[in-house]
Design a protein around this motif. Structure first.
Motif, PDB file in Angstrom:
ATOM      1  N   ALA A  33       0.886  -1.034   0.025  1.00 30.13           N
ATOM      2  CA  ALA A  33      -0.094  -0.054  -0.074  1.00 30.13           C
ATOM      3  C   ALA A  33       0.689   1.128   0.073  1.00 30.13           C
ATOM      4  O   ALA A  33       0.448   2.245  -0.729  1.00 30.13           O
ATOM      5  CB  ALA A  33      -0.967  -0.080   1.158  1.00 30.13           C
ATOM      6  N   VAL A  34       2.194   1.304   0.613  1.00 29.41           N
ATOM      7  CA  VAL A  34       2.868   2.467   0.855  1.00 29.41           C
ATOM      8  C   VAL A  34       3.286   2.704  -0.622  1.00 29.41           C
ATOM      9  O   VAL A  34       3.485   3.788  -1.066  1.00 29.41           O
ATOM     10  CB  VAL A  34       4.035   2.294   1.941  1.00 29.41           C
ATOM     11  N   LEU A  35       3.978   1.580  -1.111  1.00 27.64           N
ATOM     12  CA  LEU A  35       4.311   1.748  -2.580  1.00 27.64           C
ATOM     13  C   LEU A  35       3.482   2.135  -3.676  1.00 27.64           C
ATOM     14  O   LEU A  35       3.552   3.099  -4.356  1.00 27.64           O
ATOM     15  CB  LEU A  35       4.993   0.202  -3.130  1.00 27.64           C
ATOM     16  N   LEU A  36       2.289   1.685  -3.444  1.00 25.16           N
ATOM     17  CA  LEU A  36       1.088   2.231  -4.418  1.00 25.16           C
ATOM     18  C   LEU A  36       0.726   3.803  -4.356  1.00 25.16           C
ATOM     19  O   LEU A  36       0.513   4.433  -5.070  1.00 25.16           O
ATOM     20  CB  LEU A  36      -0.117   1.463  -4.264  1.00 25.16           C
ATOM     21  N   LEU A  37       0.722   4.092  -2.777  1.00 27.81           N
ATOM     22  CA  LEU A  37       0.557   5.501  -2.565  1.00 27.81           C
ATOM     23  C   LEU A  37       1.643   6.316  -3.027  1.00 27.81           C
ATOM     24  O   LEU A  37       1.417   7.288  -3.552  1.00 27.81           O
ATOM     25  CB  LEU A  37       0.182   5.756  -0.860  1.00 27.81           C
ATOM     26  N   ALA A  38       2.785   6.000  -2.596  1.00 22.52           N
ATOM     27  CA  ALA A  38       3.808   6.760  -3.096  1.00 22.52           C
ATOM     28  C   ALA A  38       3.969   6.887  -4.681  1.00 22.52           C
ATOM     29  O   ALA A  38       4.248   7.964  -5.223  1.00 22.52           O
ATOM     30  CB  ALA A  38       5.334   6.172  -2.492  1.00 22.52           C
ATOM     31  N   SER A  39       3.771   5.843  -5.402  1.00 22.69           N
ATOM     32  CA  SER A  39       3.785   5.995  -6.723  1.00 22.69           C
ATOM     33  C   SER A  39       2.883   6.694  -7.351  1.00 22.69           C
ATOM     34  O   SER A  39       2.921   7.479  -8.171  1.00 22.69           O
ATOM     35  CB  SER A  39       3.917   4.557  -7.454  1.00 22.69           C
ATOM     36  N   TRP A 382      -4.372  10.770   3.522  1.00 20.03           N
ATOM     37  CA  TRP A 382      -5.526  10.852   3.379  1.00 20.03           C
ATOM     38  C   TRP A 382      -5.879  10.656   1.757  1.00 20.03           C
ATOM     39  O   TRP A 382      -7.171  10.335   1.610  1.00 20.03           O
ATOM     40  CB  TRP A 382      -6.199  12.290   3.697  1.00 20.03           C
ATOM     41  N   ALA A 383      -4.760  10.654   1.019  1.00 19.10           N
ATOM     42  CA  ALA A 383      -5.076  10.178  -0.353  1.00 19.10           C
ATOM     43  C   ALA A 383      -5.399   8.804  -0.442  1.00 19.10           C
ATOM     44  O   ALA A 383      -5.068   8.032   0.372  1.00 19.10           O
ATOM     45  CB  ALA A 383      -4.008  10.499  -1.367  1.00 19.10           C
ATOM     46  N   TRP A 384      -6.111   8.277  -1.448  1.00 17.78           N
ATOM     47  CA  TRP A 384      -6.275   6.922  -1.802  1.00 17.78           C
ATOM     48  C   TRP A 384      -5.677   6.568  -3.070  1.00 17.78           C
ATOM     49  O   TRP A 384      -6.223   7.183  -3.991  1.00 17.78           O
ATOM     50  CB  TRP A 384      -7.790   6.701  -1.616  1.00 17.78           C
ATOM     51  N   ALA A 385      -5.192   5.542  -3.396  1.00 21.12           N
ATOM     52  CA  ALA A 385      -4.714   5.197  -4.805  1.00 21.12           C
ATOM     53  C   ALA A 385      -5.516   4.330  -5.106  1.00 21.12           C
ATOM     54  O   ALA A 385      -6.247   3.008  -4.725  1.00 21.12           O
ATOM     55  CB  ALA A 385      -3.169   4.454  -4.791  1.00 21.12           C
ATOM     56  N   GLN A 386      -6.098   4.077  -6.659  1.00 19.36           N
ATOM     57  CA  GLN A 386      -7.232   3.350  -7.086  1.00 19.36           C
ATOM     58  C   GLN A 386      -6.742   1.665  -7.046  1.00 19.36           C
ATOM     59  O   GLN A 386      -7.473   0.787  -7.041  1.00 19.36           O
ATOM     60  CB  GLN A 386      -7.450   3.701  -8.764  1.00 19.36           C
ATOM     61  N   GLU A 387      -5.260   1.870  -7.320  1.00 24.72           N
ATOM     62  CA  GLU A 387      -4.848   0.263  -6.968  1.00 24.72           C
ATOM     63  C   GLU A 387      -5.063  -0.582  -5.769  1.00 24.72           C
ATOM     64  O   GLU A 387      -4.928  -1.731  -5.737  1.00 24.72           O
ATOM     65  CB  GLU A 387      -3.513   0.269  -7.647  1.00 24.72           C
ATOM     66  N   GLU A 388      -5.188   0.354  -4.869  1.00 22.67           N
ATOM     67  CA  GLU A 388      -5.550  -0.308  -3.269  1.00 22.67           C
ATOM     68  C   GLU A 388      -6.769  -1.109  -3.588  1.00 22.67           C
ATOM     69  O   GLU A 388      -6.774  -2.026  -2.603  1.00 22.67           O
ATOM     70  CB  GLU A 388      -5.779   0.939  -2.506  1.00 22.67           C
ATOM     71  N   PHE A 389      -7.883  -0.636  -4.503  1.00 25.23           N
ATOM     72  CA  PHE A 389      -9.101  -1.502  -4.408  1.00 25.23           C
ATOM     73  C   PHE A 389      -8.663  -3.102  -4.896  1.00 25.23           C
ATOM     74  O   PHE A 389      -9.239  -4.107  -4.472  1.00 25.23           O
ATOM     75  CB  PHE A 389      -9.928  -0.773  -5.392  1.00 25.23           C
TER      76      PHE A 389
END
Length: 422
Positions: A33-39, A382-389
């Protein structure tokens, strides 16, 4: 007692094993999740800051360095370019607009940019207070600059040469703050913007002062002749520096210009043209190689957690086979035993995912608060990456599959054989 409450009661019997399984899954989830958010936030920031800029024209050198310095203000430029040559390409038929930038000085680590007022339109910036400059040595502050330095309209400050705080200070030519931009979540928030003429005059005055001090040491006995030479030297310096800018930010009138104009610039002049979109894509690909390895490591953690959950459920099933058989005798159906084991596995999975996401988003928020807003890059939990779904769905499927085999074995429990066995 409901199946959910019974499942939770069973999990609390082996608290340590359950906690270890949840922690393993949480660490794997948090890593990905951290990698997804950072990317996602890095890509968004790079794209946002380069919006409206099709090409950067500047001195020969690394095109990535040119883009990083001119678009993201995260590097030093390769050098300056002749103003007449820059103006020639700015008037090219394929160019819709061209914004010159003159770089070189800073104040408390914030870059001073000499340019034109159209520069602010790249970031949809409005003035929060004050006005644009009317004459040299008037400056407009980005929102972060104003917040961090405490400068406000009416204050004065002296820049230093380069980006280091210990550079040569231009005390003889202070800037006056005449305005402040609204926050834009872009690199503009971290810039001090002034006119191109301010930078030209600043550096011609700086060179003049250096030459003046050197000549004083060498020709102290010829003061009158020295002052005459100084005036002539000052005029030469103004003419020289007035003929240079650092780079041009180009917006093309047609997408076809991306194919032809860079070739023309690179072939017909001593300059180079770099595409921010291409260089950013190349940079993200380089970064992506490292991210892939980190993702692989996080995948190993998740796989280990899944196998651990499976082992825990299977061991629990073996230890509780008599209890399950008794439950059948008391009226529990095969389906209820199946769902009991399945709910236990899914509960561990959901807890691991939830805790992992809390780790990831909480860590990103703390990191963002610690780093602050730098170079237009805002890090937020507070941001949300679409890939997290996709990540959550994949983890739920993995947890479900992990729990299926123990649940199926509970479904197939043979009451008579189990109760008769020791």
């Amino acid at each position: 007692m409901s199946l959910l409450r019974l499942a939770l009661a069973n999990l609390t019997i082996s608290r340590l094993s359950s906690a270890v399984n949840v922690l393993l899954l949480a660490l794997g989830t948090a890593s990905i999740a951290v990698l997804l958010l950072a990317s996602a936030q890095l890509s968004s920031s790079l794209t946002r800051n380069a919006a409206g800029i099709d090409l950067v024209i500047g001195a020969k050198g690394s095109p990535l360095q040119l883009v990083l310095s001119g678009v993201y203000h995260a590097d030093v430029p390769p050098g300056n370019i002749p103003y007449e040559e820059a103006a020639r390409w700015a008037e090219h038929p394929m160019v819709e607009s061209a914004i010159p930038l003159s770089l070189g000085d800073s104040y408390e680590g914030y870059r001073i940019v000499g340019t034109i007022t159209d520069f602010a339109t790249l970031y949809d910036a409005d003035l929060q207070t004050g006005n644009y400059w009317d004459k040299p040595f008037e400056a407009v502050l980005g929102s972060n600059v104003a917040d961090m330095t405490g400068l406000k309209v009416g204050d004065t400050f002296s820049g230093v040469h380069g980006l280091a705080d210990d550079g040569d200070q231009h005390e003889s030519s202070p800037y006056s703050v005449v305005g402040q931009f609204t926050a834009t979540d872009s690199v503009l928030d971290n810039l001090i913007v002034t006119s191109t003429q301010s930078v030209w005059l600043m550096h011609s005055d700086h060179d003049h002062e250096d030459a003046h001090h050197d000549d004083e040491d060498e020709h102290h006995d010829h003061e009158d002749a020295h002052h005459d030479d100084d005036d002539e030297h000052h005029d030469d310096d103004n003419e020289y520096h007035g003929d240079e800018v650092t780079l041009l930010l180009i917006k093309l009138s047609s997408p076809m210009g991306l194919l032809s104009l860079p070739k023309e610039v690179n072939a017909e002049s001593a300059l180079q043209a770099a595409s921010p979109a291409y260089e950013v894509t190349r940079l993200l690909q380089i970064v992506g190689i490292g991210l892939n390895w980190l993702n692989a490591f996080a995948g190993v953690l998740i796989l280990s957690a899944a196998l651990s959950i499976f082992a825990a459920l299977y061991a629990s099933l073996r230890a509780r086979r008599h209890d399950l058989a008794v439950m059948r005798c008391l009226g529990a159906t095969r389906g209820e035993l199946f769902y009991l084991l399945f709910i236990e596995g899914l509960t561990l999975t959901v807890l691991g995912i939830a805790i992992g996401l809390c780790f990831a988003h909480g860590g990103m928020e703390l990191l963002g608060n610690w780093l602050g807003d730098g170079q237009g890059l805002t890090i937020s939990g507070w941001a949300w990456a679409q890939e997290e779904f996709v990540l959550i769905a994949g983890l739920l499927v993995t947890g479900s599959l992990t729990a299926l085999l123990p649940a199926w074995q509970a479904y197939q429990t043979d009451v008579s054989r189990t109760l008769s066995s020791p």
